[in-house]
Design a protein around this motif. Structure first.
Motif, mmCIF file in Angstrom:
data_model
loop_
_atom_site.group_PDB
_atom_site.id
_atom_site.type_symbol
_atom_site.label_atom_id
_atom_site.label_comp_id
_atom_site.label_asym_id
_atom_site.label_seq_id
_atom_site.Cartn_x
_atom_site.Cartn_y
_atom_site.Cartn_z
ATOM 1 N N VAL A 46 21.788 -3.144 3.167
ATOM 2 C CA VAL A 46 20.536 -2.945 2.988
ATOM 3 C C VAL A 46 20.326 -1.475 3.179
ATOM 4 O O VAL A 46 19.543 -1.030 2.405
ATOM 5 N N ASP A 47 20.883 -0.891 4.129
ATOM 6 C CA ASP A 47 20.331 0.711 4.520
ATOM 7 C C ASP A 47 20.872 1.483 3.458
ATOM 8 O O ASP A 47 20.504 2.620 3.058
ATOM 9 N N ASP A 48 22.201 1.136 2.792
ATOM 10 C CA ASP A 48 22.895 1.807 1.549
ATOM 11 C C ASP A 48 22.028 1.602 0.586
ATOM 12 O O ASP A 48 22.027 2.722 -0.273
ATOM 13 N N LEU A 49 21.344 0.765 0.572
ATOM 14 C CA LEU A 49 20.197 0.504 -0.776
ATOM 15 C C LEU A 49 18.968 1.175 -0.207
ATOM 16 O O LEU A 49 18.180 0.915 -1.369
ATOM 17 N N TYR A 50 18.903 1.593 0.771
ATOM 18 C CA TYR A 50 17.505 2.080 1.107
ATOM 19 C C TYR A 50 16.783 3.112 -0.055
ATOM 20 O O TYR A 50 15.533 2.881 -0.249
ATOM 21 N N SER A 51 17.396 4.124 -0.423
ATOM 22 C CA SER A 51 16.743 4.930 -1.248
ATOM 23 C C SER A 51 16.562 4.323 -2.506
ATOM 24 O O SER A 51 15.490 4.604 -3.186
ATOM 25 N N PHE A 52 17.298 3.260 -2.942
ATOM 26 C CA PHE A 52 16.827 2.603 -4.292
ATOM 27 C C PHE A 52 15.867 1.626 -3.916
ATOM 28 O O PHE A 52 14.755 1.703 -4.749
ATOM 29 N N MET A 53 15.540 1.024 -2.946
ATOM 30 C CA MET A 53 14.543 0.093 -2.605
ATOM 31 C C MET A 53 13.301 0.641 -2.504
ATOM 32 O O MET A 53 12.149 0.592 -3.122
ATOM 33 N N PHE A 54 13.291 1.835 -1.951
ATOM 34 C CA PHE A 54 12.087 2.599 -1.629
ATOM 35 C C PHE A 54 11.661 3.968 -2.453
ATOM 36 O O PHE A 54 11.083 4.757 -2.028
ATOM 37 N N ASN A 55 12.203 3.943 -3.496
ATOM 38 C CA ASN A 55 11.757 4.708 -4.453
ATOM 39 C C ASN A 55 10.401 4.297 -4.742
ATOM 40 O O ASN A 55 9.515 4.856 -5.399
ATOM 41 N N ILE A 56 10.052 2.904 -4.599
ATOM 42 C CA ILE A 56 8.594 2.205 -4.570
ATOM 43 C C ILE A 56 7.725 2.907 -3.504
ATOM 44 O O ILE A 56 6.502 3.121 -3.969
ATOM 45 N N ASP A 57 7.968 3.172 -2.502
ATOM 46 C CA ASP A 57 7.293 4.053 -1.880
ATOM 47 C C ASP A 57 5.836 3.563 -1.660
ATOM 48 O O ASP A 57 5.625 2.437 -1.507
ATOM 49 N N VAL A 58 4.943 4.438 -1.932
ATOM 50 C CA VAL A 58 3.567 3.977 -2.188
ATOM 51 C C VAL A 58 2.997 4.114 -3.510
ATOM 52 O O VAL A 58 1.752 4.199 -3.602
ATOM 53 N N GLU A 59 3.870 4.228 -4.446
ATOM 54 C CA GLU A 59 3.168 4.672 -5.657
ATOM 55 C C GLU A 59 2.863 3.251 -6.443
ATOM 56 O O GLU A 59 3.389 2.619 -6.037
ATOM 57 N N GLN A 63 -18.200 -2.273 4.222
ATOM 58 C CA GLN A 63 -18.126 -1.487 2.879
ATOM 59 C C GLN A 63 -17.265 -0.456 2.928
ATOM 60 O O GLN A 63 -16.811 -0.040 1.797
ATOM 61 N N CYS A 64 -16.748 -0.286 4.035
ATOM 62 C CA CYS A 64 -16.034 0.873 4.191
ATOM 63 C C CYS A 64 -14.480 0.688 3.680
ATOM 64 O O CYS A 64 -13.450 1.308 3.849
ATOM 65 N N ASP A 65 -14.183 -0.609 3.589
ATOM 66 C CA ASP A 65 -12.765 -1.213 3.249
ATOM 67 C C ASP A 65 -12.586 -1.097 1.743
ATOM 68 O O ASP A 65 -12.311 -1.958 1.118
ATOM 69 N N GLY A 66 -12.645 0.216 1.434
ATOM 70 C CA GLY A 66 -12.515 0.568 0.021
ATOM 71 C C GLY A 66 -11.386 1.490 -0.190
ATOM 72 O O GLY A 66 -10.458 1.885 0.525
ATOM 73 N N LEU A 67 -11.623 2.309 -1.301
ATOM 74 C CA LEU A 67 -10.565 3.396 -1.774
ATOM 75 C C LEU A 67 -10.360 4.500 -0.484
ATOM 76 O O LEU A 67 -9.511 5.035 -0.340
ATOM 77 N N TYR A 68 -11.241 4.772 0.302
ATOM 78 C CA TYR A 68 -11.489 5.399 1.420
ATOM 79 C C TYR A 68 -10.234 5.115 2.227
ATOM 80 O O TYR A 68 -9.787 6.046 2.997
ATOM 81 N N MET A 69 -9.862 3.748 2.298
ATOM 82 C CA MET A 69 -8.730 3.395 3.150
ATOM 83 C C MET A 69 -7.433 3.758 2.843
ATOM 84 O O MET A 69 -6.371 3.943 3.610
ATOM 85 N N MET A 70 -7.359 4.400 1.749
ATOM 86 C CA MET A 70 -5.954 4.764 1.040
ATOM 87 C C MET A 70 -5.739 6.192 1.444
ATOM 88 O O MET A 70 -5.349 6.869 0.394
ATOM 89 N N THR A 71 -5.453 6.472 2.892
ATOM 90 C CA THR A 71 -5.185 7.774 3.029
ATOM 91 C C THR A 71 -3.452 7.919 3.007
ATOM 92 O O THR A 71 -2.952 6.805 3.050
ATOM 93 N N GLU A 72 -3.152 8.913 3.134
ATOM 94 C CA GLU A 72 -1.534 9.219 3.001
ATOM 95 C C GLU A 72 -1.163 8.614 4.346
ATOM 96 O O GLU A 72 0.114 7.870 4.094
ATOM 97 N N GLN A 73 -1.620 8.812 5.392
ATOM 98 C CA GLN A 73 -1.156 7.921 6.627
ATOM 99 C C GLN A 73 -1.172 6.483 6.507
ATOM 100 O O GLN A 73 -0.254 5.842 6.707
ATOM 101 N N ASN A 74 -2.260 5.962 5.899
ATOM 102 C CA ASN A 74 -2.419 4.568 5.852
ATOM 103 C C ASN A 74 -1.332 4.155 4.813
ATOM 104 O O ASN A 74 -0.672 2.917 5.000
ATOM 105 N N MET A 75 -1.118 4.732 3.714
ATOM 106 C CA MET A 75 -0.209 4.221 2.706
ATOM 107 C C MET A 75 1.180 4.313 3.194
ATOM 108 O O MET A 75 2.053 3.402 2.920
ATOM 109 N N LYS A 76 1.489 5.166 4.036
ATOM 110 C CA LYS A 76 2.714 5.335 4.777
ATOM 111 C C LYS A 76 3.009 3.990 5.527
ATOM 112 O O LYS A 76 3.932 3.310 5.697
#
Length: 345
Positions: A332-345, A294-307
């Motif tokens: 692809v590396d030049d596109l990096y900031s564009f791609m990962f504005n997605i980050d963890v949001e 049951q621990c596989d819930g929202l508890y898992m969404m820590t900052e470290q895990n989301m990174k």
């Protein structure tokens, strides 16, 4: 990704009512990025239950011909009973959806040569029924009919849990005997759960492993340089051809029980080999999940895990860009900031 995990991938997806809600959300997410999806239904042989995979195809210019080189990115969306399923396998589903979003966006700007198929499997937890049905009913007939070649399949099954504490990582009893070098590496890392496991065969999948590892290493350079603990990859290469007894196959079972096995073992495996790798954080062998379903819930969404999930998604996107023949590969590396504005949001 955080939105998907918190809204529809943190609720149990075990019975048909629960799974239908998840399927609808997956289809909406795909449609939002311009990908039409289809539902592939099948019957579970033992229970006669009806299962449903979700499939979306990002067609390349040679789709349906012998010149196409197909990539498959997949994750199961069902859960065991009673589990919210954030890591197992909401994280895999979220990563595949995010990869589909980024690759679809890049298609508006860059050309791409090869087809990408996104598949969300049902009934992993019922004898891998969904992936087995996909391979036998959809993939193999397509390959035979069109002479399409599959150059890589990636199974994402738990990409969230990062636990860099000594003795947080367990392994099945036969781990050391089957994989002595990997066992030594894990020992040197104090049995910390700070890695992604890459399972493959030691012949068919070598090139795919090499290319994925390169993408993963680059993602680590870009995303984890300032982390206190640095993620690494644990490669488990299996010599499937040397399995000659049922006893040995049984002992290897813990390393085969996920959807990659449907691509390893199928009705045409003697003549048709499908390069496949299995990516996992080892699920219930890591940290608190060893003791608590049951621990596989929202508890898992820590900052470290989301990174860590963002890093894993980055690696999948890099692999798809390269292997799909996208002209974005060179920048692809030049596109990096564009791609990962997605980050963890």
């Amino acid at each position: 990704m955080k939105h998907d995990l918190s809204k529809f991938l943190s609720i149990s997806r075990h019975n048909e009512t629960e799974k239908s809600v998840a399927r609808a959300a997956i289809k909406r997410a795909l449609e939002a990025v311009g990908l039409n999806s289809m539902t592939h239904t099948f019957i579970h042989e033992e229970s006669n239950e009806i299962g449903a995979n979700v499939i979306a195809v990002q067609k390349g210019p040679y789709f349906g011909t012998g010149n196409d080189k197909m990539l498959i990115l997949s994750a199961n969306y069902d859960t065991v009973e009673g589990s919210p399923g954030v890591d197992d396998n909401g994280s895999g589903v979220a990563a595949v959806l995010e990869a589909a979003r980024v690759l679809s966006t890049l298609d508006n700007l860059y050309s791409r040569q090869n087809t990408i198929v996104y598949v969300f499997f049902d009934m992993k937890h019922k004898a891998l029924a969904g992936s087995h049905a996909f391979v036998e009913d959809v993939l193999l007939p397509l390959m035979e009919r069109t002479n399409t070649k599959v150059i890589g399949t990636v199974i994402a099954d738990g990409l969230l849990h990062f636990d860099p504490f000594p003795a947080s990582q367990a392994m099945p009893p036969e781990f050391e005997s089957f994989f002595p070098e990997a066992a030594q590496l894990l020992h040197e890392h104090s049995h910390m759960g700070d890695f992604i496991q890459i399972s493959s065969r030691n012949d068919v999948d070598e090139e795919l492993v090499r290319r994925y590892t390169r993408a993963y290493d680059r993602s680590c350079q870009m995303l984890s340089a300032d982390w206190e603990f640095h993620p690494w990859s644990l490669n488990l290469q299996m010599n499937i051809g040397n399995i000659t007894t049922l006893d040995r196959l049984y002992k290897l079972h813990p390393f085969l029980y996920s959807d990659h096995s449907s691509f390893f073992f199928h009705s045409k495996q003697k003549t048709v080999q499908i390069p496949t790798i299995y990516l996992t954080d080892t699920l219930n062998l890591r940290g608190v999940r060893q003791y608590c379903v049951q621990c596989d819930g929202l508890y898992m969404m820590t900052e470290q895990n989301m990174k860590f999930l963002a890093l894993m998604t980055d690696s999948l996107i890099r692999l798809l860009i390269e292997m799909s023949g996208s002209s974005a590969a060179g920048v692809v590396d030049d596109l990096y900031s564009f791609m990962f504005n997605i980050d963890v949001e």
